[in-house]
Scaffold this motif. Sequence first.
Motif, short mmCIF file in Angstrom:
data_model
loop_
_atom_site.label_atom_id
_atom_site.label_comp_id
_atom_site.label_asym_id
_atom_site.label_seq_id
_atom_site.Cartn_x
_atom_site.Cartn_y
_atom_site.Cartn_z
N CYS A 319 0.83 -1.22 0.00
CA CYS A 319 0.00 0.00 0.00
C CYS A 319 0.86 1.26 0.00
CB CYS A 319 -0.92 0.00 1.22
SG CYS A 319 -2.26 -1.22 1.16
N VAL A 320 1.91 1.27 0.82
CA VAL A 320 2.78 2.45 0.89
C VAL A 320 3.48 2.69 -0.44
CG1 VAL A 320 4.86 3.40 1.98
CG2 VAL A 320 3.14 2.24 3.38
N VAL A 321 3.99 1.62 -1.06
CA VAL A 321 4.70 1.77 -2.33
C VAL A 321 3.75 2.23 -3.43
CG1 VAL A 321 6.03 0.57 -4.11
CG2 VAL A 321 6.48 0.11 -1.70
N ALA A 322 2.53 1.69 -3.45
CA ALA A 322 1.55 2.10 -4.45
C ALA A 322 1.26 3.60 -4.35
CB ALA A 322 0.26 1.30 -4.28
N ALA A 323 1.24 4.10 -3.11
CA ALA A 323 0.94 5.52 -2.90
C ALA A 323 2.12 6.43 -3.23
CB ALA A 323 0.51 5.74 -1.45
N LEU A 324 3.35 5.94 -3.04
CA LEU A 324 4.52 6.82 -3.14
C LEU A 324 5.32 6.64 -4.44
CD1 LEU A 324 6.01 6.70 0.48
CD2 LEU A 324 4.57 8.46 -0.55
N ALA A 325 5.01 5.64 -5.25
CA ALA A 325 5.84 5.34 -6.43
C ALA A 325 5.96 6.54 -7.36
CB ALA A 325 5.28 4.13 -7.16
N VAL A 326 4.85 7.07 -7.80
CA VAL A 326 4.89 8.19 -8.75
C VAL A 326 5.46 9.46 -8.11
CG1 VAL A 326 3.50 9.73 -10.18
CG2 VAL A 326 3.06 7.27 -10.21
N PRO A 327 4.99 9.88 -6.91
CA PRO A 327 5.55 11.11 -6.31
C PRO A 327 7.05 11.02 -6.05
CG PRO A 327 3.50 10.48 -5.22
CD PRO A 327 3.86 9.34 -6.12
N SER A 328 7.53 9.87 -5.59
CA SER A 328 8.95 9.77 -5.25
C SER A 328 9.82 9.86 -6.50
CB SER A 328 9.23 8.47 -4.49
OG SER A 328 8.88 7.34 -5.27
N LEU A 329 9.42 9.21 -7.59
CA LEU A 329 10.20 9.29 -8.82
C LEU A 329 10.09 10.67 -9.46
CD1 LEU A 329 9.53 5.76 -10.33
CD2 LEU A 329 11.73 6.67 -9.59
N ALA A 330 8.93 11.32 -9.32
CA ALA A 330 8.79 12.68 -9.82
C ALA A 330 9.72 13.64 -9.07
CB ALA A 330 7.33 13.13 -9.70
N LEU A 331 9.80 13.48 -7.76
CA LEU A 331 10.70 14.30 -6.96
C LEU A 331 12.15 14.03 -7.34
CD1 LEU A 331 9.07 14.14 -3.42
CD2 LEU A 331 9.54 16.22 -4.72
N ALA A 332 12.49 12.76 -7.54
CA ALA A 332 13.87 12.39 -7.87
C ALA A 332 14.31 13.00 -9.20
CB ALA A 332 14.01 10.87 -7.92
N ALA A 333 13.34 13.31 -10.06
CA ALA A 333 13.66 13.89 -11.37
C ALA A 333 13.60 15.41 -11.38
CB ALA A 333 12.69 13.33 -12.42
N SER A 334 13.47 16.04 -10.20
CA SER A 334 13.22 17.48 -10.15
C SER A 334 14.42 18.30 -9.72
CB SER A 334 12.05 17.76 -9.21
OG SER A 334 12.37 17.37 -7.88
N GLY A 335 15.62 17.78 -9.89
CA GLY A 335 16.80 18.54 -9.48
C GLY A 335 17.38 18.04 -8.18
N LEU A 336 18.38 18.72 -7.66
CA LEU A 336 19.12 18.22 -6.50
C LEU A 336 18.28 18.13 -5.24
CD1 LEU A 336 21.75 17.26 -5.27
CD2 LEU A 336 22.40 19.65 -4.90
N ALA A 337 17.61 19.22 -4.84
CA ALA A 337 16.84 19.21 -3.59
C ALA A 337 15.71 18.19 -3.63
CB ALA A 337 16.28 20.61 -3.32
N GLY A 338 14.89 18.25 -4.68
CA GLY A 338 13.82 17.27 -4.80
C GLY A 338 14.35 15.87 -4.99
N GLY A 339 15.49 15.76 -5.68
CA GLY A 339 16.09 14.45 -5.90
C GLY A 339 16.48 13.77 -4.61
N LEU A 340 17.03 14.53 -3.68
CA LEU A 340 17.43 13.93 -2.39
C LEU A 340 16.21 13.43 -1.62
CD1 LEU A 340 20.20 16.46 -1.27
CD2 LEU A 340 20.49 14.18 -2.28
N VAL A 341 15.13 14.22 -1.64
CA VAL A 341 13.90 13.76 -0.97
C VAL A 341 13.34 12.54 -1.69
CG1 VAL A 341 11.53 14.40 -0.36
CG2 VAL A 341 13.36 16.09 -0.17
N GLY A 342 13.35 12.59 -3.01
CA GLY A 342 12.80 11.48 -3.78
C GLY A 342 13.54 10.18 -3.56
#
Length: 458
Positions: A319-342
């Motif tokens: 359930c957790v992975v289903a909820a976070l998969a898209v947001p986490s990869l989107a953050l990881a692709a958003s530059g250094l700050a968002g990437g670290l969170v992602g």
Amino acid sequence: MTSTSAQLEFTGRRRRRIILAASAGNFAEWYDWGVYGVVATLLATQFFPSGDAVTGLLNTYAVFALGYLARPLGGIVFGRIGDKHGRRRAMSLTVLVTCGGTAAMGLLPTYQQIGLFAPLLLVLCRMAQSMGAGGEYASAISFVYEHSPARRRARNVAQLVASTFVGIMTGSVLARITSAVMSRESYEAYGWRILFLVAVPLALMGVYLRRRVEETPEFEELARTRRKTAVEAAPLWSTLRQQWPAMLVLLVCTASYALISTTITSYLTTFLIDVGGLATDQAYNATVLSNLAVIAATLATGVLCDRVGLRRTLTIAGCVVAALAVPSLALAASGLAGGLVGVVLIGTCKGLLALPALLALSAIFPVTVRVTAGALAYNVTQAAFGGTGPIIGVWLNDSTGGPYGLGIYLTVLAVSTVAGSIAGRRIFDRRFAEAALPGPAEGPATTDAQAGQKEQHI
């Protein structure tokens, strides 16, 4: 289990020695596994014709995917050894095969030197590496699982699984250090080879530690029973016929872990560079941070799993992975700050899935065929969803121009994890009930009442 050896207390020095022996080989094998993904971009220039960078990277990950085809074969071969001759013997062989394939990669000539034979030899080395890894997890996890008391099995297996990610992270760190201290020309000429040749001393350490520990109580009891009754280990066809429902449940429940494990292990660094726009050193540092999150989440999930049960933990993780998969990869692709969170979110997701997915390799199969059935089902899943993960990731991101295709793919597989854990409730419940009583004691022996409470956890 009535054997005296099964009643040995699994505390203190003995517990550390057993987990260390299993973890040392695991660390060595998955260090090797992680290095390939970290230097994938460089390998593309060394073993394939120069030209389009995306094509070269796709070729490198195609070799990665082809290597996964050998994992089910390794599961069959080493699973059979583990179920017939013992978990310890299988573990000693898997570390030699995997590390041998990795060390050989450090000696291969390049495409510029021998042409098309270079990628062919790379494929053969990857298949050897994959074949050994195909038998490693199931035999090592069964080894720790069978040595552990029922109330600590998840936590002990979590320590073993965490050693995997320490090994992968070590590969990333060494790649970062090597590329930093060497000139670019030297690193591309021979520095990357050092990373693969480190497999030699790691293999020797793994074999040494594994040969200094005793076989598991459950297998010793099984071996005695076989000698008394003159019964041979079950052949492969019999294992498939009797265990296919549980193997199917494991396949469905671990598909999401197969994908996310390779996303971090072998594709995340490339993703951060090509999609997120990070510099190489920034991507390496982010990958290390992600692996730290994986380790912390794995250890925490071991505690949770011992408290609430394997099936519930698997459902929560899905359930957790289903909820976070898209947001986490989107953050990881958003530059250094968002990437670290992602990457921290992605690492946490992987750690949540890792423990229940890998514990299930042993927990839902009987001791007689535990390594064979667990290894075969798990490695078919890894070949289908893990081996293809990086190449599908490159293709999806190149086609969509962003991370959403891969994120949606991971979400769908995470939903299948939840569905599989619910649909396979009977299998989880039955095996958990059977596994609640046996195992070495830890302090006071586990009582029938305690075992009943454990059954309710699932």
